[in-house]
Design an enzyme around this catalytic site. Structure first.
Site, PDB file in Angstrom:
ATOM      1  N   THR A 242       0.923  -1.322   0.145  1.00 57.27           N
ATOM      2  CA  THR A 242       0.059  -0.156   0.101  1.00 57.27           C
ATOM      3  C   THR A 242       0.741   1.269  -0.048  1.00 57.27           C
ATOM      4  O   THR A 242       1.720   1.373   0.544  1.00 57.27           O
ATOM      5  CB  THR A 242      -1.063  -0.248   1.262  1.00 57.27           C
ATOM      6  OG1 THR A 242      -1.431   1.297   1.414  1.00 57.27           O
ATOM      7  CG2 THR A 242      -0.147  -0.284   2.542  1.00 57.27           C
TER       8      THR A 242
ATOM      9  N   TYR B  68      -1.219  -0.251  10.566  1.00 57.13           N
ATOM     10  CA  TYR B  68      -1.462  -0.867   9.340  1.00 57.13           C
ATOM     11  C   TYR B  68      -0.291  -0.870   8.323  1.00 57.13           C
ATOM     12  O   TYR B  68       0.009  -1.636   7.614  1.00 57.13           O
ATOM     13  CB  TYR B  68      -2.679  -0.122   8.602  1.00 57.13           C
ATOM     14  CG  TYR B  68      -3.009  -0.640   7.166  1.00 57.13           C
ATOM     15  CD1 TYR B  68      -3.473  -1.923   6.850  1.00 57.13           C
ATOM     16  CD2 TYR B  68      -2.811   0.494   6.274  1.00 57.13           C
ATOM     17  CE1 TYR B  68      -3.590  -2.189   5.658  1.00 57.13           C
ATOM     18  CE2 TYR B  68      -3.132   0.156   5.043  1.00 57.13           C
ATOM     19  CZ  TYR B  68      -3.746  -1.129   4.727  1.00 57.13           C
ATOM     20  OH  TYR B  68      -3.724  -1.771   3.115  1.00 57.13           O
TER      21      TYR B  68
HETATM   22  N1  LIG Z   1      -9.005  -1.214  -0.601  1.00 55.42           N
HETATM   23  C1  LIG Z   1      -7.735  -0.354  -0.922  1.00 55.42           C
HETATM   24  O1  LIG Z   1      -7.907   0.873  -1.264  1.00 55.42           O
HETATM   25  C2  LIG Z   1      -6.333  -0.874  -0.503  1.00 55.42           C
HETATM   26  C3  LIG Z   1      -5.211   0.077  -0.812  1.00 55.42           C
HETATM   27  C4  LIG Z   1      -4.216  -0.620  -0.568  1.00 55.42           C
HETATM   28  C5  LIG Z   1      -3.765  -1.727  -0.255  1.00 55.42           C
HETATM   29  N2  LIG Z   1      -4.815  -2.684  -0.068  1.00 55.42           N
HETATM   30  C6  LIG Z   1      -4.583  -3.951   0.476  1.00 55.42           C
HETATM   31  O2  LIG Z   1      -5.603  -4.947  -0.595  1.00 55.42           O
HETATM   32  C7  LIG Z   1      -5.780  -5.960   0.107  1.00 55.42           C
HETATM   33  C8  LIG Z   1      -7.276  -6.334  -0.203  1.00 55.42           C
HETATM   34  O3  LIG Z   1      -7.740  -5.278   0.386  1.00 55.42           O
HETATM   35  P1  LIG Z   1      -9.758  -5.157   0.142  1.00 55.42           P
HETATM   36  O4  LIG Z   1     -10.136  -3.952  -0.028  1.00 55.42           O
HETATM   37  O5  LIG Z   1      -9.861  -6.318  -1.059  1.00 55.42           O
HETATM   38  O6  LIG Z   1      -9.954  -5.978   1.514  1.00 55.42           O
HETATM   39  P2  LIG Z   1     -11.139  -7.127   1.798  1.00 55.42           P
HETATM   40  O7  LIG Z   1     -11.314  -6.997   3.345  1.00 55.42           O
HETATM   41  O8  LIG Z   1     -12.272  -6.831   1.076  1.00 55.42           O
HETATM   42  O9  LIG Z   1     -10.430  -8.485   1.584  1.00 55.42           O
HETATM   43  C9  LIG Z   1      -9.679  -8.935   2.605  1.00 55.42           C
HETATM   44  C10 LIG Z   1     -10.239 -10.773   2.465  1.00 55.42           C
HETATM   45  O10 LIG Z   1      -9.129 -11.162   3.362  1.00 55.42           O
HETATM   46  C11 LIG Z   1      -9.913 -12.050   4.191  1.00 55.42           C
HETATM   47  N3  LIG Z   1      -9.025 -12.154   5.207  1.00 55.42           N
HETATM   48  C12 LIG Z   1      -8.698 -11.393   6.196  1.00 55.42           C
HETATM   49  N4  LIG Z   1      -8.134 -12.108   7.374  1.00 55.42           N
HETATM   50  C13 LIG Z   1      -7.704 -13.108   6.766  1.00 55.42           C
HETATM   51  C14 LIG Z   1      -6.999 -14.565   7.516  1.00 55.42           C
HETATM   52  N5  LIG Z   1      -6.390 -14.233   8.506  1.00 55.42           N
HETATM   53  N6  LIG Z   1      -7.016 -15.717   6.725  1.00 55.42           N
HETATM   54  C15 LIG Z   1      -7.602 -15.852   5.650  1.00 55.42           C
HETATM   55  N7  LIG Z   1      -8.445 -14.610   5.039  1.00 55.42           N
HETATM   56  C16 LIG Z   1      -8.348 -13.481   5.821  1.00 55.42           C
HETATM   57  C17 LIG Z   1     -11.216 -11.452   4.158  1.00 55.42           C
HETATM   58  O11 LIG Z   1     -12.148 -12.426   4.798  1.00 55.42           O
HETATM   59  C18 LIG Z   1     -11.436 -10.792   2.894  1.00 55.42           C
HETATM   60  O12 LIG Z   1     -12.191 -11.531   2.127  1.00 55.42           O
HETATM   61  C19 LIG Z   1      -5.431  -5.896   1.834  1.00 55.42           C
HETATM   62  O13 LIG Z   1      -4.510  -6.581   1.954  1.00 55.42           O
HETATM   63  C20 LIG Z   1      -5.299  -4.336   1.609  1.00 55.42           C
HETATM   64  O14 LIG Z   1      -4.534  -3.954   2.832  1.00 55.42           O
HETATM   65  C21 LIG Z   1      -6.263  -2.428  -0.119  1.00 55.42           C
END
Ligand SMILES: NC(=O)c1ccc[n+]([C@@H]2O[C@H](COP(=O)([O-])OP(=O)(O)OC[C@H]3O[C@@H](n4cnc5c(N)ncnc54)[C@H](O)[C@@H]3O)[C@@H](O)[C@H]2O)c1
Length: 327
Positions: A118, A142
């Protein structure tokens, strides 16, 4: 079955779009998710394993069954504010869990590991746009949890020859243009779905957090990148590693900054439902401007974003209406 790729967190917002992109590229995505924040309805393009990345038993069973050639890692906790209240949960999930997954992948002989990092790993921006050499000094647990895993992957790349790419996303937004999947977080804290809920009358008004920044209209500038562009970059990163590259870190952003007021104008236009907006105080920890320099991803991965801000808002709105009609 075509070559499999394990997608940890594949039932979440970005992971499910990566599964769709993998399927379109000829791979079989295997979702590995504990459904803490994921959705069963988002698993549409391959098999699903319900498991936790903190459990080596769960992981080893999935690797044994599906023998994936690569791993994409999206699983984890994502709310910056929550990470300030409960840092240990973030480090357990995002650090211990990720190390567990990396170890299982390495032991299983996986040839490519693509990690969701990120722009929050950079902290306060010194240059705009920011390139990958920008100092990384995260402002919250985070961001630190993501930086630690980047560093673990760097060590393994340099010292053990384990190939990996860290993709530093800026603001992920938008949805599958066919509205099969999209942004669905509970609780939702991201600006575009919150604005849509206000447009639909499900929230009372919308507040801008700070309108006195040194930007063109006083509101924060962010780099919104379509989730399908992020998914496409994951497939490019996977193929790059499978082609024999060692890997590295890449920004995923458009390089264009949009102010909050400009974004809200776009949302008003697309929804056709203007709503009242108030201006509140700044939120602590918000930077005035976060914009990516995406040159490296273009030069090395051959990736360039294809979707405009208008596409992002229109696709997100189509999905959001579908979501609210069905829930
Ligand atoms: N959304 C954004 O703007 C953004 C920006 C930068 C980075 N990210 C990164 O991208 C990734 C995905 O983000 P997102 O928005 O799709 O989030 P999200 O919460 O929709 O998806 C995360 C998924 O991981 C699963 N999960 C969480 N902990 C777990 C565990 N211990 N074991 C198995 N599964 C687990 C959740 O059930 C969920 O389906 C994250 O790592 C986040 O840090 C997101």
């Amino acid at each position: 079955m075509s070559q499999t790729v394990l997608v940890a967190g594949g039932a979440g917002y970005i992971g499910s779009h990566a599964c769709l992109a993998l399927k379109q590229a000829g791979y079989t995505p295997v979702v590995f998710d504990n459904f803490s924040n994921g959705h069963k309805a988002f698993v549409q393009w391959g098999p699903c394993v319900e498991g936790d990345i903190r459990s080596r038993v769960d992981l080893d069973a999935a690797f044994d069954t599906y023998n994936p050639i690569g791993v994409m890692h999206f699983a984890g906790l994502i709310e910056v504010g929550e990470s300030m209240k409960d840092p240990l949960s973030f480090h357990e999930n995002n650090v211990s869990g990720a190390i567990n997954l990396i170890a299982a992948a390495k032991d299983a002989g996986v040839q490519a590991f693509v990690f969701s990092s990120t722009c929050a790993t950079y902290g306060e921006p010194h240059d705009v746009p920011m390139d990958e050499t920008h100092v990384q000094k995260p402002l919250n647990p985070y961001g630190r949890s993501k930086l630690i895993i980047e560093q673990v992957l760097n060590d393994l790349r340099e010292l053990s020859g384990f190939p990996s790419v860290a993709l530093r996303f800026f603001n992920a937004a938008g949805a599958d243009p066919e509205a099969r999947i999209g942004e669905w977080h509970e609780p939702e804290t991201h600006i575009i779905p919150l604005a849509f809920d206000t447009a639909l009358g499900l929230r009372n008004g919308f507040q801008i957090n700070g309108a006195d920044y040194e930007t063109r209209d006083g509101t924060c500038v962010r780099d919104y990148i379509h989730v399908c562009d992020i998914a496409a970059a994951h497939v490019k990163a996977l193929n790059y590693l499978l082609g024999g590259a060692k890997g590295g870190a890449f920004n995923l952003g458009t390089g264009d900054g949009t102010t909050i007021k400009e974004l809200l104008d776009g949302i008003h236009k697309v929804t056709g439902r203007p709503f009242p907006v108030t201006e509140g105080p700044r939120r602590s920890g918000d930077s005035a401007m976060l914009v990516a320099d995406n040159t490296k991803a273009f030069e090395v991965l051959g990736w360039r974003p294809e979707y405009s801000l208008e596409n992002i808002v229109a696709d997100a709105w189509r999905w959001h209406k579908t979501l609210r009609q069905s829930n």
